[in-house]
Write an enzyme that holds these catalytic residues in place. Structure first.
Site, PDB file in Angstrom:
ATOM      1  N   CYS A 188     -17.509 -22.085  -0.852  1.00  0.00           N
ATOM      2  CA  CYS A 188     -16.241 -22.180  -0.109  1.00  0.00           C
ATOM      3  C   CYS A 188     -15.246 -21.121  -0.571  1.00  0.00           C
ATOM      4  CB  CYS A 188     -15.658 -23.577  -0.286  1.00  0.00           C
ATOM      5  SG  CYS A 188     -14.064 -23.780   0.497  1.00  0.00           S
TER       6      CYS A 188
ATOM      7  N   CYS B 292     -11.625 -22.353  -0.892  1.00  0.00           N
ATOM      8  CA  CYS B 292     -11.382 -23.200  -2.072  1.00  0.00           C
ATOM      9  C   CYS B 292     -11.349 -22.347  -3.344  1.00  0.00           C
ATOM     10  CB  CYS B 292     -12.483 -24.242  -2.238  1.00  0.00           C
ATOM     11  SG  CYS B 292     -13.011 -25.031  -0.724  1.00  0.00           S
ATOM     12  N   ASP B 293     -12.279 -21.414  -3.471  1.00  0.00           N
ATOM     13  CA  ASP B 293     -12.491 -20.731  -4.756  1.00  0.00           C
ATOM     14  C   ASP B 293     -12.125 -19.249  -4.763  1.00  0.00           C
ATOM     15  OD1 ASP B 293     -13.581 -23.126  -5.590  1.00  0.00           O
ATOM     16  OD2 ASP B 293     -15.626 -22.555  -5.064  1.00  0.00           O
TER      17      ASP B 293
END
Ligand code: NAP
Length: 295
Positions: free
Chosen positions: A129, A132-133
């Site tokens: 992701c 997200c990261d």
């Protein structure tokens, strides 16, 4: 036993839409979710193809759906469903429930490359992701694998925060949207590598490099795997018919082989897995479930 009119398994767009429709019909609704609400869509950076939403971030859209379901008095619990049966009993890791009807809307999970080190370096260079990261890789060199919309969107997103992005796809053309591909091609820090597979993920405590099938070594700090999704329906396989790929066999009516159990969204057999088809399924499954319990 806790009794509900309709129990929905999964709090992604299909499940939350089903909850909204069922709750608006004054049914006692419980949504059970093993992870976090929103499903795959929370990873979408910018959704452009959901009517009327114009540009919306996937997390915001999912949060709106979640709050809408709660406002309409649907109950949402974060418990993993481990079994359902033909008597419409639902067993989770915490409790047991009785439903008048069940809607399965479990979506799907990230497909892995199934390479050595992939699990070991998860969170230490390997990610599924970018939204997200991605921030952990600001200013660094990263690679994205895949040829669908997820891979294209992740590559585009990462190109704005990383130094160099390698976009690796196993074919000579992408299946993702042409418009996003054009935006990627306009970036001077995205290197598209076609007809190639990642064969090795190197590193001990952290990702150090990846290798391709042509023996090319890319020294990257991050590897974003965006090679599609697989359904998670094994827990229902005892009573629900699945196809060879693990999808629940269902049609546009959202029926399964078991009376009183309906299916909605990406977890069922269908041609087009999109946000708009997931929410459409959610509405249909809810109406079918309401009719079933009114019989
Ligand atoms: P996808 O469309 O299924 O694409 C998966 C890609 O990964 C394909 O290009 C596939 O290659 C490749 N692949 C599969 N297994 C592989 C492996 N073992 N090694 C290397 N490559 C592999 O999946 P997705 O991109 O996650 O998208 C899923 C659905 O969500 C799609 O319908 C997509 O349109 C939708 N989506 C929409 C948005 C949006 O509207 N903003 C954003 C993201 C996703 P092949 O091409 O060779 O099969």
């Amino acid at each position: 036993m806790n009794n509900y009119d309709i129990i929905i398994v999964g709090a992604g767009p299909a499940g939350l839409t089903a909850a909204i429709y069922a709750a608006r019909a004054s049914k006692k609704v419980l949504v059970l979710e093993a992870k976090s609400y929103g499903g795959q869509i929370i990873e979408a950076v910018d959704i452009e193809n959901y009517p009327a939403a114009m540009h919306i971030n996937g997390f915001d859209l999912a949060t709106n759906m979640y709050n809408q379901a709660l406002e309409l008095k649907a109950e949402i619990k974060f418990e993993k469903v481990i079994e359902i049966n033909e008597a419409l009993e639902v067993t989770t890791t915490k409790d047991k429930y009785q439903a008048g009807a069940i809607i399965l809307a479990t979506g799907s999970d990230h497909r892995k490359l199934d390479l050595p080190n992939e699990d070991e370096l998860l969170g230490k260079g390997v990610s599924y992701c970018a939204t997200c990261d991605g921030n952990f890789y600001r200013g660094k060199d990263v690679a994205v694998v895949g040829g669908g919309n997820s891979a294209l969107e992740e590559a585009l997103y990462l190109s704005n925060i990383c130094n160099q992005v390698y976009l690796i796809h196993r074919r000579d053309s992408f299946r993702g949207d042409q418009k996003t591909l054009e935006q990627i091609k306009a970036k001077n820090n995205v290197n598209i590598i076609l007809n190639s597979n990642v064969t090795k993920i190197n590193g001990t405590d952290r990702l150090e490099s990846i290798e391709l099938n042509n023996n090319q070594v890319l020294n990257v700090s991050g590897l974003f795997v965006a090679v599609g999704h697989i359904p998670e329906n094994e827990n229902f396989a005892k009573i629900i018919n699945l196809n060879d790929n693990g999808y629940i066999i269902g049609n546009e009516d959202c029926l399964t082989n078991v009376p009183g159990i309906f299916v909605a969204g990406d977890c069922r057999t269908k041609e087009l897995r999109q946000l708009v088809t997931a929410t459409s399924d959610g509405a249909i499954a809810a109406v079918k479930a309401i009719k079933y319990i009114s019989k």
